[in-house]
Design a protein around this motif. Structure first.
Motif, short mmCIF file in Angstrom:
data_model
loop_
_atom_site.label_atom_id
_atom_site.label_comp_id
_atom_site.label_asym_id
_atom_site.label_seq_id
_atom_site.Cartn_x
_atom_site.Cartn_y
_atom_site.Cartn_z
N THR A 89 1.02 -1.35 -0.18
CA THR A 89 -0.21 -0.13 0.16
C THR A 89 0.98 1.48 0.01
O THR A 89 0.44 2.23 -1.23
N GLN A 133 2.84 3.86 -2.86
CA GLN A 133 2.37 4.21 -4.16
C GLN A 133 2.91 5.40 -3.84
O GLN A 133 1.93 6.73 -4.84
N SER A 144 -6.41 -1.49 2.65
CA SER A 144 -6.41 -1.61 1.81
C SER A 144 -6.67 -0.38 0.29
O SER A 144 -6.84 -0.84 0.08
N ARG A 147 -6.72 2.07 -2.42
CA ARG A 147 -5.74 2.05 -3.67
C ARG A 147 -5.84 3.78 -4.31
O ARG A 147 -6.37 3.93 -4.11
N SER A 148 -5.09 4.28 -5.04
CA SER A 148 -5.13 5.55 -5.11
C SER A 148 -5.48 5.60 -6.30
O SER A 148 -5.58 4.73 -7.26
#
Length: 208
Positions: free
Chosen positions: A48, A51, A205, A207-208
């Motif tokens: 994670t 990112q 969890s 997400r970009s």
């Protein structure tokens, strides 16, 4: 080199679950190794956190954080600095005791200490305000040395709470609603000597 006119971004993450965490033992500046669950949590964070494209890691030098950083950096591959100023709040003579034991045997003393808010300290330990001062000091120093960078700070829940509760003008009293998730990730910026909160409680969890 990045510009001193850009804000420095700090990502704040607590170490993975430890053996003493699972037993509800106060660690403070004592230590215990990560559990299998804790190692798995941090391995997931490694994916994670990639990112954000961090420039470096600065971390507490306590063993549970060192173990956490080693797991993270298998994926992030960043330069690392360890600093004693990012250690957990010292709980003095209560370190190594379980929370149920403290509540059962020192309930009156505990209630008086908790009612002090920022002045809370365990017997022979460190106040929350002292933790706040040292964490603000080291982040200001880091920002001065690496202006405009994205710095991953791996430390302890007490350290993270001291900084963010101060920025949110919390009194640190038990009647206040909880603000931070234990296993959340938080972003704080420092620009022209002023701290600001970017985002709190980012999940693993994300997400970009």
């Amino acid at each position: 080199m990045k510009s001193s006119e850009q804000p420095t971004l700090f990502g704040l993450l607590r170490h993975g679950q430890t053996r003493w965490n699972s037993l509800k033992k106060i660690q403070g500046q004592m230590d215990s190794p990560l559990t299998a669950r804790g190692r798995s949590q941090i391995d997931q964070w490694g994916t994670t956190l990639g990112q954000w494209h961090w420039d470096r890691i600065v971390a507490s030098d306590l063993g549970r954080v060192v173990e956490t950083v080693e797991i993270l950096n298998k994926k992030l591959h960043l330069p690392i600095t360890y600093d004693t100023r990012l250690r957990e709040q010292s709980w003095g003579r209560w370190e190594g005791l379980t929370l149920p034991h403290i509540h059962e045997n020192f309930s009156q003393d505990l209630a008086l200490r908790v009612a002090k808010g920022w002045g809370f300290s365990a017997p022979g330990g460190e106040s929350r305000d002292a933790v706040r001062q040292r964490v603000q000091g080291i982040l200001t120093e880091i920002s001065s040395n690496f202006p405009g960078e994205k710095i991953l700070i791996i430390c302890h829940q007490g350290v993270i709470k001291a900084l963010i509760y101060h920025l949110m003008n919390r009194a640190f009293l038990p009647e206040e609603d909880p603000l931070l998730q234990v296993n959340g990730f938080h972003l704080v910026a420092l620009e022209s000597g002023v701290f600001s909160i970017n985002k709190l409680n980012i999940p693993r969890s994300f997400r970009s």
